[in-house]
Write an enzyme that holds these catalytic residues in place. Structure first.
Site, short mmCIF file in Angstrom:
data_model
loop_
_atom_site.label_atom_id
_atom_site.label_comp_id
_atom_site.label_asym_id
_atom_site.label_seq_id
_atom_site.Cartn_x
_atom_site.Cartn_y
_atom_site.Cartn_z
N TYR A 94 61.84 12.08 27.21
CA TYR A 94 60.57 11.70 26.60
C TYR A 94 59.87 12.90 26.00
CZ TYR A 94 57.75 13.69 30.42
OH TYR A 94 57.15 14.55 31.30
N ARG B 189 62.67 19.62 20.46
CA ARG B 189 62.98 19.58 21.89
C ARG B 189 63.61 18.24 22.27
NH1 ARG B 189 58.36 20.90 26.19
NH2 ARG B 189 57.59 18.88 25.44
N ARG C 253 74.78 -3.17 35.24
CA ARG C 253 74.53 -1.88 35.89
C ARG C 253 75.86 -1.20 36.19
NH1 ARG C 253 74.29 0.29 41.05
NH2 ARG C 253 72.70 1.94 41.36
N LYS D 197 63.81 17.47 29.25
CA LYS D 197 62.59 16.69 29.54
C LYS D 197 62.96 15.25 29.84
CE LYS D 197 57.79 16.26 27.92
NZ LYS D 197 57.17 17.05 29.01
N GLU E 252 56.81 26.30 37.94
CA GLU E 252 55.86 25.74 36.99
C GLU E 252 54.96 24.75 37.70
OE1 GLU E 252 58.14 23.73 33.95
OE2 GLU E 252 59.50 22.89 35.45
N LEU F 4 60.63 23.85 32.17
CA LEU F 4 60.59 23.19 30.88
C LEU F 4 60.20 24.21 29.81
CD1 LEU F 4 60.76 20.42 29.41
CD2 LEU F 4 58.28 20.32 29.63
#
Length: 285
Positions: free
Chosen positions: A32, A51, A100, A149, A181, A205
């Site tokens: 995301y 990114r 699945r 991310k 972080e 990140l």
């Protein structure tokens, strides 16, 4: 009611649907980005798009068919929802093969793309930036590829709840005795005028706001040192702050109960926030 975007369609939020077999839902198999909006324009969009592309590549996830049109889709959502200050959330998952399975679906499976806006009036003039935030430290027990991310945000969410339970605003994660972080931001301390922050690696990140803020800091003749630091060192710092797309530059005034300086936002953090917001408005698209 918001207009949202799902796989090529702009639809009312209450009509938005994805498959129960979507791998983002079942396996957190998705990435995301969050892009800020100031004055109805997008901040650092190019950095977020690059990114996103890197995250997709690192996970061998196909680019969605609308990848090259993401700027226009962002702009249309901002327009349709009348966003002056706020955020645009973009999520891409590996999609659904109709069941699945741990094995990735075929490369022909369409990635799922979901986008929506969040109105945040006062984003640039956030009251929290004027008084600063308090953070606690927690163990960093996340997986080893924090540079991607992904939507695997359970532990960062738990970290924010741990902070809330202790009367703090956020948490800094610590691994091998050193700060990695924040739960949703990059972390910095300032000592004797030097800005200190962990260097880029798979451990953190690669913040888009981080890159811009450090560039502005160097242009303003501020010294930047990229190295690890401990909570003890942070508690003895002159000031501290975090950066993210949704908070820009946010001063930190307390770490694990220890007050930094006089307990108010320091001059470096205040100046960097001022520079960032000003430059972000100028460069927004």
């Amino acid at each position: 009611m918001r207009t949202v975007y799902v796989n090529g369609d702009y639809i009312p939020e209450n009509e938005a649907k994805i498959s129960v077999f979507d791998r983002g839902f079942l396996m957190a198999d998705g990435v995301y980005e969050v892009t800020s909006v100031l004055g109805g324009k997008l901040v650092d969009f190019e950095g977020h798009a690059k990114r996103l592309e890197r995250s997709l590549n690192e996970l061998d996830m196909p680019k969605p068919p609308e990848f090259d049109d993401l700027l226009e889709i962002h702009r249309e959502l901002v327009r349709a929802n009348g966003i002056d200050e706020g955020l645009v959330y973009l999520q891409v998952t590996r999609g659904s093969d109709g069941d699945r399975d741990f094995v990735f679906p075929s490369a022909e499976t369409r990635p799922t793309v979901v986008m929506f806006t969040q109105a945040k009036p006062g984003l640039a003039e956030n009251p929290a930036a004027k008084k600063g935030i308090k953070v606690i430290s927690i163990d960093d027990i996340r997986w080893g590829r924090r540079d991607i991310k992904t939507v695997q945000l359970l532990y960062p969410s738990m970290g924010k709840m741990m902070a809330k339970a202790k009367g703090a605003d956020d948490a800094w994660m610590v691994e091998d005795g050193e700060v990695t972080e924040g739960t949703s931001n990059n972390a910095y301390i300032v000592k004797d005028g030097r800005i200190i922050t962990r260097a880029l690696s798979n451990d953190i990140l690669h913040g888009i706001t981080r890159a811009a803020v450090l560039r502005f800091a160097r242009e303003a003749q501020m010294e930047v040192v990229e190295r690890n630091f401990t909570i003890d060192e942070a508690q003895k710092a002159d000031e501290a702050f975090v950066t993210s797309a949704s908070t820009f530059v946010m001063p930190v005034v307390e770490i694990d109960g220890a007050t930094l300086g006089d307990g108010t936002p320091g001059p470096v953090a205040r100046r960097l926030r001022e520079i960032y917001v000003d430059e972000a408005r100028k460069a927004a698209v």
